[in-house]
Design a protein around this motif. Structure first.
Motif, short mmCIF file in Angstrom:
data_model
loop_
_atom_site.label_atom_id
_atom_site.label_comp_id
_atom_site.label_asym_id
_atom_site.label_seq_id
_atom_site.Cartn_x
_atom_site.Cartn_y
_atom_site.Cartn_z
N ARG A 31 0.84 -1.20 0.00
CA ARG A 31 0.00 0.00 0.00
C ARG A 31 0.88 1.25 0.00
O ARG A 31 1.87 1.32 0.72
N PHE A 32 0.47 2.23 -0.79
CA PHE A 32 1.15 3.51 -0.83
C PHE A 32 0.14 4.63 -0.63
O PHE A 32 -1.00 4.53 -1.10
N PHE A 33 0.58 5.67 0.03
CA PHE A 33 -0.21 6.89 0.20
C PHE A 33 0.67 8.06 -0.23
O PHE A 33 1.82 8.14 0.17
N VAL A 34 0.12 8.96 -1.03
CA VAL A 34 0.81 10.18 -1.41
C VAL A 34 0.09 11.33 -0.72
O VAL A 34 -1.10 11.57 -0.99
N GLU A 35 0.79 12.02 0.17
CA GLU A 35 0.17 13.14 0.88
C GLU A 35 -0.24 14.21 -0.11
O GLU A 35 0.45 14.46 -1.11
N ILE A 67 5.33 9.34 -9.64
CA ILE A 67 4.92 8.79 -8.34
C ILE A 67 5.33 7.32 -8.25
O ILE A 67 5.86 6.88 -7.23
N HIS A 68 5.14 6.58 -9.32
CA HIS A 68 5.54 5.17 -9.33
C HIS A 68 7.05 5.03 -9.17
O HIS A 68 7.53 4.12 -8.49
N LYS A 69 7.82 5.92 -9.78
CA LYS A 69 9.28 5.87 -9.64
C LYS A 69 9.70 6.12 -8.20
O LYS A 69 10.55 5.43 -7.65
N VAL A 70 9.09 7.13 -7.57
CA VAL A 70 9.39 7.44 -6.18
C VAL A 70 8.97 6.28 -5.27
O VAL A 70 9.71 5.91 -4.35
N ALA A 71 7.83 5.70 -5.55
CA ALA A 71 7.36 4.56 -4.76
C ALA A 71 8.33 3.38 -4.90
O ALA A 71 8.65 2.71 -3.91
N GLY A 72 8.81 3.15 -6.11
CA GLY A 72 9.76 2.07 -6.34
C GLY A 72 11.06 2.28 -5.59
O GLY A 72 11.64 1.34 -5.02
N LYS A 73 11.54 3.52 -5.55
CA LYS A 73 12.77 3.83 -4.81
C LYS A 73 12.57 3.62 -3.32
O LYS A 73 13.44 3.07 -2.64
N ALA A 74 11.42 4.05 -2.80
CA ALA A 74 11.13 3.86 -1.37
C ALA A 74 11.09 2.37 -1.04
O ALA A 74 11.64 1.93 -0.03
N TYR A 75 10.46 1.61 -1.89
CA TYR A 75 10.33 0.17 -1.66
C TYR A 75 11.69 -0.53 -1.75
O TYR A 75 11.96 -1.46 -0.99
#
Length: 91
Positions: A31-35, A67-75
């Protein structure tokens, strides 16, 4: 396995003040949330306007690939089941 985003659905989570979406690593859902502050800073169309769920979802759609790129980096840094992406993650 690699994180992927096969499901394009997203929703506004009023309690978290964020847009929610999911990624998948094999059979595991993440799960991801973008503020909304992150969306507002990243999408000039939101600046100076009254915010609404529709505008936030539209901003998410516009920024989806970044957003998907940032999510991938975080993961990739540490694998958890849930992440909240903030404006700092988009710098």
């Amino acid at each position: 396995m690699t994180l992927s985003f096969p499901n394009p659905s997203r929703s506004f989570d009023e309690a978290r003040n964020a847009v929610r979406f999911t990624g998948h690593d094999g059979m595991f859902e993440v799960r991801f949330f973008v503020e909304i502050e992150a969306l507002a800073k990243s999408d000039s169309a939101l600046a100076g306007t009254a915010a609404s769920e529709t505008k936030y979802l539209s901003a998410f759609d516009t920024l989806r690939s970044s957003i998907h790129k940032v999510a991938g980096k975080a993961y990739s840094r540490d694998r958890r089941s849930s992440y909240t992406l903030t404006a700092a993650d988009f710098r």
